[in-house]
Design an enzyme around this catalytic site. Structure first.
Site, PDB file in Angstrom:
ATOM      1  N   ASP A   1     -22.463  14.404 -26.395  1.00 54.94           N
ATOM      2  CA  ASP A   1     -21.083  14.771 -26.111  1.00 54.94           C
ATOM      3  C   ASP A   1     -20.359  13.675 -25.337  1.00 54.94           C
ATOM      4  OD1 ASP A   1     -22.459  15.074 -23.804  1.00 54.94           O
ATOM      5  OD2 ASP A   1     -21.700  17.076 -23.324  1.00 54.94           O
TER       6      ASP A   1
ATOM      7  N   ASP B   1      -3.565   8.020  -1.473  1.00 55.07           N
ATOM      8  CA  ASP B   1      -3.936   6.978  -0.507  1.00 55.07           C
ATOM      9  C   ASP B   1      -5.340   6.469  -0.821  1.00 55.07           C
ATOM     10  OD1 ASP B   1      -3.963   5.451   1.895  1.00 55.07           O
ATOM     11  OD2 ASP B   1      -4.912   7.114   2.972  1.00 55.07           O
TER      12      ASP B   1
ATOM     13  N   HIS C   1       0.809  -1.224   0.000  1.00 52.22           N
ATOM     14  CA  HIS C   1       0.000   0.000   0.000  1.00 52.22           C
ATOM     15  C   HIS C   1       0.846   1.281   0.000  1.00 52.22           C
ATOM     16  CE1 HIS C   1      -3.131   2.867   0.844  1.00 52.22           C
ATOM     17  NE2 HIS C   1      -2.654   3.106   2.048  1.00 52.22           N
TER      18      HIS C   1
ATOM     19  N   HIS D   1       3.062   7.310   5.390  1.00 52.28           N
ATOM     20  CA  HIS D   1       1.808   7.936   5.813  1.00 52.28           C
ATOM     21  C   HIS D   1       0.986   7.150   6.820  1.00 52.28           C
ATOM     22  CE1 HIS D   1      -0.203   5.461   2.702  1.00 52.28           C
ATOM     23  NE2 HIS D   1      -1.279   5.643   3.422  1.00 52.28           N
TER      24      HIS D   1
ATOM     25  N   GLU E   1      -0.541   5.770  12.520  1.00 48.26           N
ATOM     26  CA  GLU E   1      -1.861   5.218  12.762  1.00 48.26           C
ATOM     27  C   GLU E   1      -1.810   3.714  12.982  1.00 48.26           C
ATOM     28  OE1 GLU E   1      -4.403   6.734   9.729  1.00 48.26           O
ATOM     29  OE2 GLU E   1      -5.820   5.128  10.184  1.00 48.26           O
ATOM     30  N   ASP E   2      -1.009   3.037  12.195  1.00 51.47           N
ATOM     31  CA  ASP E   2      -1.113   1.578  12.153  1.00 51.47           C
ATOM     32  C   ASP E   2       0.091   0.824  12.712  1.00 51.47           C
ATOM     33  OD1 ASP E   2      -3.582   1.742  11.012  1.00 51.47           O
ATOM     34  OD2 ASP E   2      -2.841   1.671   8.955  1.00 51.47           O
TER      35      ASP E   2
HETATM   36 MN    MN Z   1      -3.106   4.531   3.718  1.00 56.49          MN
END
Ligand code: MN
Length: 720
Positions: free
Chosen positions: A265, A145, A52, A76, A80-81
């Site tokens: 269109d 993300d 990821h 990133h 958090e993880d």
């Molecule tokens: Mn992520």
């Protein structure tokens, strides 16, 4: 998903292609650190978690972003993880990258707070997100993300998939659009569409492919004509065509309720040229070949869209009579149309980004085109689309927006006036803070009240919102009025003693009542308060009452008689009150008061159209209320009828039947068949008026009965 693990080396190569002297060490360290921290973790699909962050980094490299953004992409999800702490991240990668990762983690927190939100709050969430972000790279990493999460969403359970897809459609696709990132926006929308309406997605996709096949010869022909056109006039350029993305076609079908065969269109041709003059030249040449559809020529070069999109658009009637769209723009404009703000980011070679502080380098690398820098871009975006606002949460997760600089005091009064009047302190994000603490984006605010607390004058300094200020003032005024009434009574009694009269006698004679009318106050208490505040001199009140016999009364403009002592202005001073003539409010109506220039307080029905205009002048608003329901009130009523004899009598009877009085009456006939009667009737209240109107409407020959602007057919009312 059984795709091979993306290789870091491939991503590095991608970056080095557009940014040869990028900070390879930084990127490599970010990769290794991320791989270490995510070690052993797997995604729901079973693949290693590291896939990821690598895919996110790849997307960012495809946007040609700088190494800060790409390193942030790799890191990133750490806070958090994983077990990695902010301190550790900062020690490894410095405060800047850490602050970007922190901001990304905060967005996830906001998403959770919003998970139980009402649908109408998507706009609020977008605003809050943009308002809380200091560095555009945070949004770009977030979008990358989200794009990768959407691509791998298939393995999640249905409810979660729907929630994420809805969030993507309502929040992140619009943000991509605001940032001018057309390609990413289209991608997010189609991914979400496929999740939310899988059946329709598949059907539309098949239909479009079919249509494209049928149109192939036509597409080839148009393309050839356009290419030849460029050659013949020696204009360097390229011709592309594309089918619009599925979601935009689907929304059009939904919006207009039409079938795909009516969407002309669905395909657009694009002519990319070298410079602006060529754009206009090509437009002219195209119009010589195919007839333009009137009203469909759009010049977004002269007038760029809010998200900096530039292009010429025209719809023309094609060789077989079917309309199609052509977009004409330069290479640069095309890049901005597809990549938006990311196009402004492009690393410029030889810029020496490492010699300057990162921020300056970042700003300068973006100095391209008509937008000076992305910070301006972001600011103008906020200013144009969102006023400078701060978004906060109640403990229950409700979002409340405030102007910048608002404090816990404003929050308290927003929750409820009583909460404001009794607020003793605040807890922001769990910490006890003083009431004057400014609110920041994402704060969770809880107000602590105490039954013994009352508003204080210094609160006025801390409050920013008109509501809080007004409520504090109203409370202070109520307090002060009591004191002013006392002072006023003492002053007036002293003056009376000097003149040899008593207030009691003046009151009994009714002359005090008269002097109150002259001064535009309705109650003795208000007169005393006005004296106490020093706005009326006691001498001016009493002197006219004890003037020598024969002397004419002093001439001063007489204010309108109130006749409406049953309306009270809450918490305010001595105001003359009158019912506004546009809506003629009656007991039973919800009412609001507005301070007029020199005429006292005009009382309107809350639903009077003039009130909506006055709402823009909130500082003039005062709270008013009916006090008792005695008395009778004049209301104009207009009756149109088909001319017949005896109408006036029938109408008078209809009014009298309901126990109302006609105060005046004016009849006019327009021609043989039509007439109107303008009545002023006196009623006791709203319900009474309704009965009179019903009675009038029941009269044979009556066609229209209208009354106040806020009731029945509208009539132009007088503004205050
Ligand atoms: Mn992520």
């Amino acid at each position: 998903m059984s795709e091979p693990l993306p290789r870091f080396e491939d991503i590095l190569e991608l970056v080095q292609a557009y940014h040869p002297d990028c900070d390879e060490v930084l990127l490599r360290r970010a990769y290794v650190f991320s791989a270490m921290a995510h070690k052993g973790q797997r995604r729901v699909s079973g693949e290693p978690y590291l896939v990821h962050p690598l895919e996110v980094a790849r997307l960012l490299a495809q946007m040609h972003l700088d190494e800060i953004a790409i390193a942030t992409g790799l890191l990133h999800d750490l806070l958090e993880d994983t077990w990695v702490s902010e301190e550790e991240l900062a020690a490894q990668f410095g405060e800047h990258i850490t602050s970007l990762v922190r901001a990304l983690t905060k967005i996830t927190t906001m998403e959770r707070s919003f998970a139980a939100r009402q649908a109408a709050q998507a706009e609020t969430f977008r605003r809050m997100l943009l308002a809380s972000i200091e560095d555009v790279r945070v949004i770009l990493v977030k979008l990358a993300d989200r794009a990768h999460n959407m691509e791998t969403i298939g393995v999640l359970a249905e409810p979660r998939r729907r929630r994420i897809a809805t969030e993507t459609l309502e929040i992140y696709a619009p943000i991509a659009h605001r940032l001018g990132m057309g390609a990413l926006k289209a991608r997010l929308e189609d991914l979400a569409f496929a999740q939310l309406h899988p059946g329709e997605y598949a059907r539309l996709k098949a239909q479009l492919e079919q249509r494209e096949k049928v149109a192939a010869p036509l597409i080839a022909e148009i393309r050839q004509v356009l290419t030849r056109l460029l050659e013949e006039h020696s204009i360097a350029g390229k011709v592309h065509w594309r089918v619009k993305h599925l979601y935009s076609i689907w929304s059009k079908l939904e919006r207009q309720g039409i079938g795909l065969d009516r969407v002309y269109d669905f395909l657009a041709f694009r002519v990319i040229v070298d410079n602006v003059p060529s754009c206009y030249a090509v437009l002219g040449l195209i119009h010589q070949i195919w007839r333009p559809v009137p009203g469909r020529i759009k010049d977004f070069i002269a007038m760029p869209k809010a998200n900096a999109y530039q292009s010429l658009h025209t719809s023309v009637i094609g060789p077989q009579g079917q309309p199609f769209e052509v977009q004409i723009r330069t290479q640069k404009m095309d890049e901005i149309a597809e990549r938006g703000i990311a196009a402004h980011w492009r690393y410029k070679e030889g810029h020496g980004a490492r010699q300057e502080s990162e921020r300056i380098a970042w700003l300068k690398s973006l100095v391209e085109g008509q937008l000076d820098n992305p910070r301006d871009f972001l600011n103008s975006l906020r200013l144009d689309l969102y006023p400078e606002e701060v978004y906060t949460f109640t403990p229950r997760g409700e979002v409340l927006a405030f102007p910048q600089g608002a404090t816990a005091i404003d929050f308290a009064f927003r929750v409820h006036t009583e909460v404001g009047n009794r607020c003793a302190g605040a807890r922001i994000n769990g910490r006890l803070v003083p009431l004057r603490t400014p609110l920041r984006n994402g704060d969770i605010v809880e107000i602590i009240t105490s039954p013994t607390q009352v508003p204080r004058r210094d609160w006025l300094e801390w409050a920013v919102t008109a509501k809080a200020k007004n409520k504090i003032r109203a409370w202070l005024n109520r307090q002060e009025k009591d004191q002013a009434v006392d002072a006023g009574r003492r002053l007036l009694e002293r003056e009376a003693r000097k003149l040899g009269v008593t207030l009691k006698r003046l009151r009994e004679e009714g002359s005090l009542q008269k002097v109150m009318t002259d001064h535009g106050v309705a109650k003795e208490e208000d007169l005393l308060a006005a004296i106490g505040y020093g706005r009326i001199a006691p001498r001016d009140v009493l002197a006219p009452l004890v003037r020598p016999v024969g002397e004419p009364p002093p001439s001063r403009p007489r204010p309108l008689p109130t006749g409406d002592a049953v309306i009270v202005v809450k918490g305010a001073r001595d105001f003359l009150v009158y019912r506004a003539q546009c809506c003629n409010p009656l007991p039973g109506d919800e009412i609001v008061g507005y301070i007029t220039r020199g005429k006292g307080v005009a009382v309107h029905a809350a639903n009077c159209p003039n009130v909506r205009r006055l709402l823009f002048a909130a500082e003039r608003e005062v709270e008013v209320a009916w006090e008792g329901e005695s008395g009778s009130y004049s209301v104009p009523v207009h009756v149109s009828f088909e001319d017949r004899t005896g109408m006036l009598a029938a109408i008078s009877k209809a009014v009298a039947d309901q126990g109302a009085n006609v105060r005046s009456c004016h009849l006019s006939t327009h021609d043989e068949s039509l007439g109107t009667i303008d009545l002023i009737i006196e009623v006791r209240g709203r319900d009474h008026l309704e009965r009179v109107l019903a009675s009038l409407r029941a009269v044979a020959g009556v066609t229209i009965v209208t009354t106040r602007v806020n009731q029945g057919e509208a009539r132009r009312g007088k503004a205050v």
